[in-house]
Design a protein around this motif. Structure first.
Motif, PDB file in Angstrom:
ATOM      1  N   SER A  69      18.791  98.722 143.309  1.00 21.41           N
ATOM      2  CA  SER A  69      19.366  97.794 142.330  1.00 21.41           C
ATOM      3  C   SER A  69      20.661  98.357 141.748  1.00 21.41           C
ATOM      4  N   ALA A  70      20.682  99.673 141.506  1.00 25.21           N
ATOM      5  CA  ALA A  70      21.919 100.289 141.026  1.00 25.21           C
ATOM      6  C   ALA A  70      23.029 100.180 142.075  1.00 25.21           C
ATOM      7  N   SER A  71      22.663 100.361 143.344  1.00 21.83           N
ATOM      8  CA  SER A  71      23.652 100.234 144.431  1.00 21.83           C
ATOM      9  C   SER A  71      24.211  98.820 144.490  1.00 21.83           C
ATOM     10  N   ILE A  72      23.320  97.827 144.300  1.00 22.39           N
ATOM     11  CA  ILE A  72      23.781  96.435 144.339  1.00 22.39           C
ATOM     12  C   ILE A  72      24.757  96.164 143.203  1.00 22.39           C
ATOM     13  N   ARG A  73      24.410  96.648 141.990  1.00 26.24           N
ATOM     14  CA  ARG A  73      25.314  96.460 140.857  1.00 26.24           C
ATOM     15  C   ARG A  73      26.654  97.170 141.083  1.00 26.24           C
ATOM     16  N   LEU A  74      26.573  98.382 141.626  1.00 26.81           N
ATOM     17  CA  LEU A  74      27.799  99.138 141.892  1.00 26.81           C
ATOM     18  C   LEU A  74      28.668  98.422 142.914  1.00 26.81           C
ATOM     19  N   LEU A  75      28.051  97.911 143.977  1.00 29.91           N
ATOM     20  CA  LEU A  75      28.807  97.201 144.995  1.00 29.91           C
ATOM     21  C   LEU A  75      29.403  95.900 144.451  1.00 29.91           C
ATOM     22  N   ALA A  76      28.649  95.206 143.610  1.00 25.11           N
ATOM     23  CA  ALA A  76      29.158  93.956 143.038  1.00 25.11           C
ATOM     24  C   ALA A  76      30.365  94.215 142.143  1.00 25.11           C
ATOM     25  N   LEU A  77      30.234  95.224 141.270  1.00 23.85           N
ATOM     26  CA  LEU A  77      31.365  95.566 140.406  1.00 23.85           C
ATOM     27  C   LEU A  77      32.544  96.098 141.215  1.00 23.85           C
ATOM     28  N   GLY A  78      32.233  96.954 142.192  1.00 24.53           N
ATOM     29  CA  GLY A  78      33.299  97.511 143.020  1.00 24.53           C
ATOM     30  C   GLY A  78      34.037  96.444 143.802  1.00 24.53           C
ATOM     31  N   ARG A  79      33.284  95.463 144.314  1.00 20.86           N
ATOM     32  CA  ARG A  79      33.923  94.378 145.069  1.00 20.86           C
ATOM     33  C   ARG A  79      34.832  93.557 144.159  1.00 20.86           C
ATOM     34  N   THR A  80      34.392  93.306 142.929  1.00 22.99           N
ATOM     35  CA  THR A  80      35.214  92.544 141.990  1.00 22.99           C
ATOM     36  C   THR A  80      36.502  93.289 141.665  1.00 22.99           C
ATOM     37  N   VAL A  81      36.363  94.577 141.349  1.00 25.47           N
ATOM     38  CA  VAL A  81      37.546  95.384 141.017  1.00 25.47           C
ATOM     39  C   VAL A  81      38.469  95.507 142.225  1.00 25.47           C
TER      40      VAL A  81
END
Length: 563
Positions: A69-81
């Motif tokens: 779940s942390a990886s998913i959040r990190l990837l989602a934020l990273g993709r947005t940035v």
């Protein structure tokens, strides 16, 4: 130039202008695509693994939900940035390159021949600066960056599938590259002629619209307004047909791409299911592989849109690439003459590409510093061309030309939609308001502005709307007086002016000429009377060279058209 050479010239300009930013933009684009694929794949793996873990209490307790779940959040934020940074970097780099390209084009149009073409067909060159340059943004934004991102996506999908089965990963990578890049190439081939025709049709519509609006009075007087409107309507219909053809290619290509993508995902699903059935891979890994493969198809859609515009992009490159010049070659300078000589021409020969007869043929003359020379002769004798050669605006086809820096006072007054102050400062950007007022006073325009209220802040419309013809001429004269130059080139300075305004202009010119060298092209007695030397020109050559105080000078002067 050939297609590869045209595009290569534009590509080299891109790299030389902003290579690092362009590379950073490609990296960010690839990173955004990679994080999108990873996000979808990890999400599918997490959902599937969670569902399977929940089937028994022991596996549910042992299952780690925090790391995925942390990886998913990190990837989602990273993709947005990353998406935001990619848009900022790629567009900033592209707009920066296009700005430099516009500057280079202006320098290229400072070439004598190019400046003549620009004056003859302004709407065409305006199209080069607007629509053609806008089309060149596709070179990077819709072709280079999406192509790099698509190949990167195919490579990442191949790596994900290779974690399940190396053969599946290799097959998927080859299939994506072959179908995606090959499909884009086919779209490019089908859309190319339609895109080229659309660009030409759009230019024709814009040009005819400008002609219709700007010259509607002349069209009405000639009885050709309806015919011009019919031509514009026909051009608009052809533009609509090319739009329809391009839309059809896009719809068909999108449909085929969707079908091929669905078949590819189905094939990956069957292969992954076989791997899961044989125990080579787990079900969560199968979900990760299938969803990653599905996400890897998306970048090829962006590449398809670039392929649709490739013909227009190439046409723009073909038009603009020849105009690229090295900065030190963009503004050729006329050579300096010898001591006490303002201008020296030897066997000068000038022929314009659109004319059969030479405008100036075998012209040889030397003008000393401080001389006042009038070029006289019938229309078409080459007087204006000779002034342009002396000014450096026209490069002779043959012969040698040397001269001091000169200021040219042409028949046409070029004024812009801006304040009076800024129109004056075109001649001398460093001039303060005091000097501007002195120039206006010398030109006889200051009194007209004192009662205005706005003064130097008086706004002018396009082409100097707001000033009368005489006032516009006086403003041009003020600009001449503001420019520090030892040589004045005057091309019929009082033509089309009333007698009173003409006398005022000539009086100011005579008073302010001082020790300057003055060369006047004229067929009027009042203008030639300022000169101490007359050069009678016919068919581009000097027929007679006479000086004041001789009978020949008086005879030549008296033969000119009276005021």
């Amino acid at each position: 130039m050939s297609k590869p050479n045209d595009m290569a010239a534009i590509a080299r300009f891109y790299l030389s202008a902003s290579g690092r930013s362009l590379l950073l933009g490609i990296i960010l684009t690839a990173a955004t695509v990679a994080m999108g694929i990873a996000l979808l794949g990890v999400s599918g793996w997490f959902i599937t693994a969670t569902a399977l873990a929940g089937m028994s209490l022991t596996s549910a307790i042992a299952f780690d939900v925090f790391m995925p779940s942390a990886s998913i959040r990190l990837l989602a934020l990273g993709r947005t940035v990353s998406r935001y940074a990619e848009r900022v970097v790629t567009h900033d780099a592209t707009f920066g390159v296009l700005a430099q390209l516009r500057e280079r084009l202006f320098l290229g149009w400072s070439q004598p021949a190019a400046a003549r073409d620009l004056a003859a067909r302004p709407s065409r060159w305006l199209f080069r600066l607007t629509a053609d340059l806008d089309a060149l943004e596709s070179v990077y934004l819709r072709l280079a960056a999406p192509c790099a991102a698509a190949i990167g996506a195919a490579a990442l999908a191949g790596l994900l599938l290779a974690s399940v089965d190396p053969r599946l990963g290799a097959a998927a990578f080859l299939a994506l590259c072959t179908l995606g890049l090959g499909g884009s190439a086919m779209v490019m081939r089908q859309a190319w002629p339609h895109a080229v025709r659309r660009a030409k049709a759009l230019e024709r519509v814009r040009s005819q619209t400008i002609d219709l609006v700007a010259g509607q009075t002349e069209w009405i007087m000639a009885g050709q307004l309806d015919a011009q409107k019919a031509r514009l309507w026909g051009s608009d219909r052809r533009l609509a047909h090319t739009d329809l053809a391009l839309n059809q290619v896009d719809v068909i290509a999108a449909w085929i791409q969707g079908v091929v993508g669905a078949v590819f995902v189905a094939a990956v699903l069957l292969a992954a299911a076989e791997c899961a059935a044989t125990g080579v891979a787990t079900v969560p890994m199968m979900a990760l592989a299938v969803l990653g493969a599905q996400a890897s198809i998306e970048p090829f859609g962006a590449l398809r849109r670039g392929a649709l515009e490739a013909g227009r992009t190439w046409l723009a490159a073909r038009r603009i690439a020849p105009r690229l010049r090295a900065e030190n070659e963009a503004l050729p300078k006329i050579r300096a003459p010898g001591a006490n000589v303002a201008c020296h021409l030897v066997d000068v020969f000038v022929r314009y590409s659109c004319e059969h007869r030479a405008a100036v043929s075998g012209f040889t003359v030397s003008i000393a510093k401080g001389d006042r020379v009038a070029l006289i002769g019938p229309s078409g004798a080459g007087k204006s061309t000779l002034l342009s050669v002396i000014a450096g605006d026209v490069t002779p086809n043959q012969g040698k030309a040397a001269g001091l820096p000169a200021t040219m006072f042409t028949q046409r007054t070029e004024l812009f939609q801006d304040t009076l102050r800024d129109n004056l400062r075109l001649a001398n950007p460093a001039a303060d308001d005091t000097r501007l007022w002195h120039a206006l006073a010398d030109a006889g325009l200051a009194q007209d502005l004192i009662g205005n209220g706005a003064g130097l802040d008086t706004p002018l419309g396009e082409g100097g709307i707001g000033l009368s013809g005489g006032q516009s001429r006086r403003l041009a004269l003020a600009r001449l007086l503001l420019h520090d130059s030892s040589v004045w080139l005057l091309d019929e300075p009082t033509e089309a002016l009333d007698a009173s305004t003409a006398r005022d202009v000539l009086t100011v010119l005579a008073q302010r000429a001082d020790h300057r060298t003055v060369v006047i092209a004229t067929h009027l007695h009042r203008e030639a009377a300022l000169a101490d030397r007359l050069l009678l020109m016919r068919a581009g050559a000097v027929e007679q060279d006479v000086r004041r105080g001789t009978p020949e000078f008086d005879a030549a002067l008296s033969a000119l058209r009276p005021d």
